[in-house]
Design an enzyme around this catalytic site. Sequence first.
Site, PDB file in Angstrom:
ATOM      1  CB  THR A  33       3.107   4.898  -4.191  1.00  0.00           C
ATOM      2  OG1 THR A  33       2.955   3.695  -5.362  1.00  0.00           O
ATOM      3  CG2 THR A  33       1.200   5.201  -3.276  1.00  0.00           C
ATOM      4  CB  ILE A  34       5.465   7.058  -0.743  1.00  0.00           C
ATOM      5  CG1 ILE A  34       4.230   6.375  -0.261  1.00  0.00           C
ATOM      6  CG2 ILE A  34       6.076   8.823   0.136  1.00  0.00           C
ATOM      7  CD1 ILE A  34       3.371   6.718   0.170  1.00  0.00           C
ATOM      8  CG  HIS A  70      -5.246   0.679   5.178  1.00  0.00           C
ATOM      9  ND1 HIS A  70      -4.933  -0.429   4.822  1.00  0.00           N
ATOM     10  CD2 HIS A  70      -4.001   1.330   5.286  1.00  0.00           C
ATOM     11  CE1 HIS A  70      -3.640  -0.190   4.219  1.00  0.00           C
ATOM     12  NE2 HIS A  70      -2.966   1.095   4.348  1.00  0.00           N
ATOM     13  CB  SER A  76       3.209   2.730   8.317  1.00  0.00           C
ATOM     14  OG  SER A  76       2.044   2.669   9.339  1.00  0.00           O
ATOM     15  CB  CYS A  77      -0.524   5.011   5.411  1.00  0.00           C
ATOM     16  SG  CYS A  77      -0.809   3.289   4.892  1.00  0.00           S
ATOM     17  CG  ASN A  78      -2.975   1.292   8.846  1.00  0.00           C
ATOM     18  OD1 ASN A  78      -3.917   1.691   7.851  1.00  0.00           O
ATOM     19  ND2 ASN A  78      -1.904   0.480   7.748  1.00  0.00           N
ATOM     20  CG  HIS A 111      -1.205  -2.223  12.187  1.00  0.00           C
ATOM     21  ND1 HIS A 111      -1.339  -3.667  12.251  1.00  0.00           N
ATOM     22  CD2 HIS A 111      -0.437  -1.343  10.934  1.00  0.00           C
ATOM     23  CE1 HIS A 111      -1.064  -3.452  10.656  1.00  0.00           C
ATOM     24  NE2 HIS A 111      -1.346  -2.467  10.007  1.00  0.00           N
ATOM     25  N   GLY A 112       0.425  -1.910  16.523  1.00  0.00           N
ATOM     26  CA  GLY A 112       0.234  -1.346  17.823  1.00  0.00           C
ATOM     27  C   GLY A 112       1.782  -1.470  18.683  1.00  0.00           C
TER      28      GLY A 112
HETATM   29  P1  NAD Z   1       6.874   2.471  -4.487  1.00  0.00           P
HETATM   30  O1  NAD Z   1       7.348   0.556  -4.722  1.00  0.00           O
HETATM   31  O2  NAD Z   1       5.871   2.620  -4.780  1.00  0.00           O
HETATM   32  O3  NAD Z   1       7.957   2.930  -4.717  1.00  0.00           O
HETATM   33  C1  NAD Z   1       9.110   3.075  -4.623  1.00  0.00           C
HETATM   34  C2  NAD Z   1      10.212   3.634  -5.721  1.00  0.00           C
HETATM   35  O4  NAD Z   1      11.956   3.148  -5.211  1.00  0.00           O
HETATM   36  C3  NAD Z   1      10.323   3.110  -7.305  1.00  0.00           C
HETATM   37  O5  NAD Z   1      10.376   3.892  -7.995  1.00  0.00           O
HETATM   38  C4  NAD Z   1      11.515   2.488  -7.471  1.00  0.00           C
HETATM   39  O6  NAD Z   1      11.818   2.046  -8.656  1.00  0.00           O
HETATM   40  C5  NAD Z   1      12.231   3.143  -6.656  1.00  0.00           C
HETATM   41  N1  NAD Z   1      13.668   2.535  -5.874  1.00  0.00           N
HETATM   42  C6  NAD Z   1      13.988   0.991  -5.331  1.00  0.00           C
HETATM   43  N2  NAD Z   1      15.418   0.746  -5.711  1.00  0.00           N
HETATM   44  C7  NAD Z   1      15.721   2.005  -5.054  1.00  0.00           C
HETATM   45  C8  NAD Z   1      17.515   2.151  -4.820  1.00  0.00           C
HETATM   46  N3  NAD Z   1      18.095   1.998  -4.476  1.00  0.00           N
HETATM   47  N4  NAD Z   1      17.268   3.442  -5.137  1.00  0.00           N
HETATM   48  C9  NAD Z   1      16.408   4.524  -5.286  1.00  0.00           C
HETATM   49  N5  NAD Z   1      15.436   4.552  -6.065  1.00  0.00           N
HETATM   50  C10 NAD Z   1      14.602   3.042  -5.686  1.00  0.00           C
HETATM   51  O7  NAD Z   1       6.804   2.293  -3.422  1.00  0.00           O
HETATM   52  P2  NAD Z   1       6.088   3.203  -1.793  1.00  0.00           P
HETATM   53  O8  NAD Z   1       5.016   2.482  -1.905  1.00  0.00           O
HETATM   54  O9  NAD Z   1       6.426   4.062  -2.711  1.00  0.00           O
HETATM   55  O10 NAD Z   1       7.037   2.707  -0.273  1.00  0.00           O
HETATM   56  C11 NAD Z   1       8.051   3.458  -0.248  1.00  0.00           C
HETATM   57  C12 NAD Z   1       8.065   4.519   1.208  1.00  0.00           C
HETATM   58  O11 NAD Z   1       6.965   4.218   2.105  1.00  0.00           O
HETATM   59  C13 NAD Z   1       8.460   2.148   1.852  1.00  0.00           C
HETATM   60  O12 NAD Z   1       8.619   2.695   3.313  1.00  0.00           O
HETATM   61  C14 NAD Z   1       6.488   2.353   2.076  1.00  0.00           C
HETATM   62  O13 NAD Z   1       6.608   1.169   3.499  1.00  0.00           O
HETATM   63  C15 NAD Z   1       6.170   3.483   2.911  1.00  0.00           C
HETATM   64  N6  NAD Z   1       4.748   4.144   2.951  1.00  0.00           N
HETATM   65  C16 NAD Z   1       4.027   3.367   1.448  1.00  0.00           C
HETATM   66  C17 NAD Z   1       2.363   3.430   1.277  1.00  0.00           C
HETATM   67  C18 NAD Z   1       1.862   2.985   0.321  1.00  0.00           C
HETATM   68  O14 NAD Z   1       0.684   2.235   0.888  1.00  0.00           O
HETATM   69  N7  NAD Z   1       2.470   2.821  -1.056  1.00  0.00           N
HETATM   70  C19 NAD Z   1       1.759   4.492   2.979  1.00  0.00           C
HETATM   71  C20 NAD Z   1       3.446   4.777   3.453  1.00  0.00           C
HETATM   72  C21 NAD Z   1       4.061   4.876   3.445  1.00  0.00           C
END
Ligand code: NAD
Length: 354
Positions: A11-12, A220, A139-141, A194-195
């Site tokens: 996702t990110i 959110h 984080s996003c929040n 979050h705080g």
């Molecule tokens: P996600 O699960 O969508 O994507 C993670 C990717 O990493 C997947 O493609 C997965 O296959 C891959 N992966 C898994 N293990 C791996 C490894 N050992 N080496 C390489 N790739 C690997 O996760 P996300 O939502 O993109 O979140 C990633 C980070 O961003 C997390 O720390 C999350 O807390 C943070 N984050 C997420 C969001 C959100 O809303 N999705 C918002 C802000 C921050």
Amino acid sequence: MLHVGINGFGTIGKRVADAVRVQPDMTVAGVSKRSPNFEATIAHDRGYDLYAAGDDGRVPFDAAGLDTAGTVHDLVEVSDVVVDTTPGGVGATNASLYEEHDTPAIFQGGEDPDVADVSFVARANYDDAVGADSARVVSCNTTGLSRLFAPLEESYGIEKARITLVRRGGDPGQTSRGPINDTLPDPVEIPSHHGPDVQTVFPDLDIDTMGMKVPTTQMHTHSVNVTLESTPSAEAVRELLGRESRLFLIPETLGIDGAGKLKEYTRDAGRPRGDVWENCIWAESVTVEDNDLYLFQAIHQEADVVPENIDAVRALSERTASARQSIDRTNDALGVGRGLVEHEGNAPRSTADD
Ligand code: NAD
């Protein structure tokens, strides 16, 4: 050009890769994944060099007919900076890999703060990350709250912040998340995490947060109450916030009453994936009673951290003179603010002071 590797293409990660690609001073060194799923095929179609990160190396990708340029070790080797966007907790296990290659690394908010030298939000503490070996984009929040607190603290001083975060249950692709039909205090303990996370960016801020989860994947929503150290008018606060390049004050005239219409608006505006990189603050919710400020803001969890990751890359690699220069460059290349009408009475949009 800075060669930026992205480890974890979910996702990110896929959003960060696309954001790197449009920057004038950066190029995507490659992206790595564990499994050859649909996102791996997207990486391939985008022309990103694909590296294998799983224990079985390139084997599963070969079996799926996807070419790989090497393993994650090779990716780190060809990168000037790595953005680690693996799932929460996995980033910490990769830290030694980046250290071995002496490659600066950016982690995400799913990691504990001690994973990196600094917790990062460009508008709040860009300079703390300049030349550091690692940074954690919060984080996003926490990003959404920090962007709001920075101008309020500078202009009025903050005595105390009380926030209720109504959090989306999961992202659209997270089919295993919930709740499906409920409203959860989450976490039920107070304060929510979050705080304390905001305090990794604003160490002296007095803040209490309460979290809930609801069955939506859209955005959110934050219910914000900040006790200020002075008593500005609501109009002055609207003007202050309206000048911030990553805050969007939703004009009442747009008729946007929730996250659904906000996402529809940014899709109509031609944003990639309908992404909303800005905090979205309902202009008419901005209210001041004595020195208490109240407002509602919506945060697109999949998108608001993306420009912050780009700024973190520049800070670590010491490629720009100031926060302002980096923020403006990121915004211009990505299109932050573009396609959104300005709130009536706002001053022209610009990034706040360095
Ligand atoms: P996600 O699960 O969508 O994507 C993670 C990717 O990493 C997947 O493609 C997965 O296959 C891959 N992966 C898994 N293990 C791996 C490894 N050992 N080496 C390489 N790739 C690997 O996760 P996300 O939502 O993109 O979140 C990633 C980070 O961003 C997390 O720390 C999350 O807390 C943070 N984050 C997420 C969001 C959100 O809303 N999705 C918002 C802000 C921050």
